[in-house]
Motif scaffolding. Structure first.
Motif, PDB file in Angstrom:
ATOM      1  N   ARG A  19      55.140 -17.023   3.336  1.00 54.95           N
ATOM      2  CA  ARG A  19      54.542 -17.551   4.558  1.00 54.95           C
ATOM      3  C   ARG A  19      55.282 -18.825   4.991  1.00 54.95           C
ATOM      4  NH1 ARG A  19      49.305 -18.740   3.030  1.00 54.95           N
ATOM      5  NH2 ARG A  19      48.942 -16.503   3.020  1.00 54.95           N
ATOM      6  N   ALA A  20      55.545 -19.698   4.033  1.00 53.56           N
ATOM      7  CA  ALA A  20      56.274 -20.935   4.348  1.00 53.56           C
ATOM      8  C   ALA A  20      57.681 -20.616   4.835  1.00 53.56           C
ATOM      9  CB  ALA A  20      56.333 -21.839   3.109  1.00 53.56           C
ATOM     10  N   GLN A  21      58.318 -19.637   4.219  1.00 51.51           N
ATOM     11  CA  GLN A  21      59.664 -19.242   4.642  1.00 51.51           C
ATOM     12  C   GLN A  21      59.641 -18.768   6.095  1.00 51.51           C
ATOM     13  OE1 GLN A  21      61.221 -15.772   2.597  1.00 51.51           O
ATOM     14  NE2 GLN A  21      63.307 -16.579   2.745  1.00 51.51           N
ATOM     15  N   GLY A  22      58.665 -17.960   6.453  1.00 50.22           N
ATOM     16  CA  GLY A  22      58.541 -17.492   7.830  1.00 50.22           C
ATOM     17  C   GLY A  22      58.267 -18.628   8.796  1.00 50.22           C
ATOM     18  N   GLN A  23      57.423 -19.568   8.376  1.00 51.36           N
ATOM     19  CA  GLN A  23      57.116 -20.705   9.233  1.00 51.36           C
ATOM     20  C   GLN A  23      58.348 -21.586   9.441  1.00 51.36           C
ATOM     21  OE1 GLN A  23      53.794 -21.949   6.845  1.00 51.36           O
ATOM     22  NE2 GLN A  23      52.331 -21.348   8.417  1.00 51.36           N
ATOM     23  N   ILE A  24      59.117 -21.790   8.399  1.00 48.66           N
ATOM     24  CA  ILE A  24      60.331 -22.602   8.524  1.00 48.66           C
ATOM     25  C   ILE A  24      61.339 -21.917   9.439  1.00 48.66           C
ATOM     26  CG2 ILE A  24      62.334 -23.493   7.258  1.00 48.66           C
ATOM     27  CD1 ILE A  24      60.333 -24.036   4.922  1.00 48.66           C
ATOM     28  N   ILE A  28      62.785 -23.515  12.951  1.00 53.87           N
ATOM     29  CA  ILE A  28      64.209 -23.580  13.313  1.00 53.87           C
ATOM     30  C   ILE A  28      64.423 -22.944  14.683  1.00 53.87           C
ATOM     31  CG2 ILE A  28      66.514 -22.693  12.727  1.00 53.87           C
ATOM     32  CD1 ILE A  28      65.637 -23.010   9.741  1.00 53.87           C
ATOM     33  N   ARG A  29      63.829 -21.779  14.878  1.00 52.14           N
ATOM     34  CA  ARG A  29      63.959 -21.081  16.162  1.00 52.14           C
ATOM     35  C   ARG A  29      63.362 -21.923  17.301  1.00 52.14           C
ATOM     36  NH1 ARG A  29      62.054 -16.598  14.604  1.00 52.14           N
ATOM     37  NH2 ARG A  29      59.899 -16.984  15.174  1.00 52.14           N
ATOM     38  N   MET A  30      62.216 -22.530  17.050  1.00 52.52           N
ATOM     39  CA  MET A  30      61.566 -23.356  18.069  1.00 52.52           C
ATOM     40  C   MET A  30      62.447 -24.539  18.460  1.00 52.52           C
ATOM     41  SD  MET A  30      57.676 -23.344  16.547  1.00 52.52           S
ATOM     42  CE  MET A  30      56.903 -24.249  17.888  1.00 52.52           C
ATOM     43  N   ILE A  31      63.068 -25.157  17.483  1.00 52.57           N
ATOM     44  CA  ILE A  31      63.949 -26.292  17.766  1.00 52.57           C
ATOM     45  C   ILE A  31      65.153 -25.834  18.578  1.00 52.57           C
ATOM     46  CG2 ILE A  31      65.511 -27.982  16.711  1.00 52.57           C
ATOM     47  CD1 ILE A  31      63.426 -28.205  14.418  1.00 52.57           C
ATOM     48  N   GLU A  32      65.738 -24.695  18.160  1.00 54.99           N
ATOM     49  CA  GLU A  32      66.894 -24.165  18.884  1.00 54.99           C
ATOM     50  C   GLU A  32      66.549 -23.813  20.326  1.00 54.99           C
ATOM     51  OE1 GLU A  32      69.289 -22.179  15.104  1.00 54.99           O
ATOM     52  OE2 GLU A  32      67.959 -20.915  16.314  1.00 54.99           O
ATOM     53  N   GLU A  39      54.255 -28.606  19.257  1.00 52.11           N
ATOM     54  CA  GLU A  39      54.227 -27.265  18.658  1.00 52.11           C
ATOM     55  C   GLU A  39      55.106 -27.213  17.410  1.00 52.11           C
ATOM     56  OE1 GLU A  39      55.272 -24.214  21.442  1.00 52.11           O
ATOM     57  OE2 GLU A  39      53.991 -25.054  23.006  1.00 52.11           O
ATOM     58  N   VAL A  40      56.280 -27.819  17.485  1.00 53.19           N
ATOM     59  CA  VAL A  40      57.211 -27.823  16.352  1.00 53.19           C
ATOM     60  C   VAL A  40      56.585 -28.544  15.165  1.00 53.19           C
ATOM     61  CG1 VAL A  40      59.453 -28.649  15.518  1.00 53.19           C
ATOM     62  CG2 VAL A  40      59.272 -27.621  17.799  1.00 53.19           C
ATOM     63  N   VAL A  41      56.030 -29.716  15.426  1.00 55.62           N
ATOM     64  CA  VAL A  41      55.430 -30.505  14.343  1.00 55.62           C
ATOM     65  C   VAL A  41      54.238 -29.777  13.738  1.00 55.62           C
ATOM     66  CG1 VAL A  41      54.216 -32.659  13.809  1.00 55.62           C
ATOM     67  CG2 VAL A  41      56.275 -32.710  15.219  1.00 55.62           C
ATOM     68  N   THR A  42      53.441 -29.100  14.553  1.00 59.02           N
ATOM     69  CA  THR A  42      52.297 -28.337  14.052  1.00 59.02           C
ATOM     70  C   THR A  42      52.762 -27.246  13.095  1.00 59.02           C
ATOM     71  OG1 THR A  42      51.009 -28.793  16.037  1.00 59.02           O
ATOM     72  CG2 THR A  42      50.342 -26.879  14.729  1.00 59.02           C
ATOM     73  N   GLN A  43      53.800 -26.520  13.472  1.00 63.33           N
ATOM     74  CA  GLN A  43      54.325 -25.459  12.604  1.00 63.33           C
ATOM     75  C   GLN A  43      54.980 -26.024  11.345  1.00 63.33           C
ATOM     76  OE1 GLN A  43      53.871 -22.098  12.690  1.00 63.33           O
ATOM     77  NE2 GLN A  43      52.404 -22.800  14.211  1.00 63.33           N
ATOM     78  N   LEU A  44      55.648 -27.145  11.489  1.00 65.69           N
ATOM     79  CA  LEU A  44      56.270 -27.801  10.329  1.00 65.69           C
ATOM     80  C   LEU A  44      55.198 -28.248   9.337  1.00 65.69           C
ATOM     81  CD1 LEU A  44      59.060 -28.501   9.292  1.00 65.69           C
ATOM     82  CD2 LEU A  44      58.889 -30.683  10.481  1.00 65.69           C
ATOM     83  N   ALA A  45      54.096 -28.781   9.846  1.00 63.59           N
ATOM     84  CA  ALA A  45      52.992 -29.196   8.980  1.00 63.59           C
ATOM     85  C   ALA A  45      52.388 -27.995   8.253  1.00 63.59           C
ATOM     86  CB  ALA A  45      51.924 -29.920   9.797  1.00 63.59           C
ATOM     87  N   ALA A  46      52.280 -26.870   8.944  1.00 68.89           N
ATOM     88  CA  ALA A  46      51.743 -25.662   8.322  1.00 68.89           C
ATOM     89  C   ALA A  46      52.660 -25.186   7.196  1.00 68.89           C
ATOM     90  CB  ALA A  46      51.561 -24.560   9.362  1.00 68.89           C
ATOM     91  N   ALA A  47      53.951 -25.247   7.411  1.00 65.42           N
ATOM     92  CA  ALA A  47      54.912 -24.855   6.374  1.00 65.42           C
ATOM     93  C   ALA A  47      54.817 -25.796   5.183  1.00 65.42           C
ATOM     94  CB  ALA A  47      56.330 -24.846   6.940  1.00 65.42           C
TER      95      ALA A  47
END
Length: 95
Positions: A19-24, A28-32, A39-47
């Motif tokens: 799950r963490a691998q998918g979130q990371i 990466i995709r979101m940043i690109e 949104e990026v920080v929320t997903q990073l926190a979840a990972a």
């Protein structure tokens, strides 16, 4: 200390890591793509939480095994203290 997880424990840890691998990968995709910072920080926190939970599950298994060894009289006082110090160091590395 070897990592020796039982079937259900191993499956749960691996699921958290996947799950963490998918979130990371998603972060990466979101940043690109130039997505919104919030949104990026929320997903990073979840990972990060998924990784923390996997780490805590591994440490909890180690603690459980140590307690079992101590109760069974397998470990010497010196061995117990060394194991405790190692587990404490691992736990603090996640804190």
């Amino acid at each position: 200390m070897e990592l020796d997880l039982a079937g259900a424990e191993l499956k749960a840890v691996l699921n958290r890591l996947r799950r963490a691998q998918g979130q990371i990968t998603g972060v990466i995709r979101m940043i690109e793509e130039g997505r919104d910072c919030e949104e990026v920080v929320t997903q990073l926190a979840a990972a990060s939480r998924a990784l923390d939970r996997a780490g805590f599950a591994i440490i909890a298994t180690g603690l459980q095994r140590c307690l079992t060894d101590i109760e069974g009289g397998v470990s010497s006082d010196e061995g117990r203290e060394e194991t405790r110090a190692r587990l404490e160091k691992l736990f603090l590395s996640l804190a």
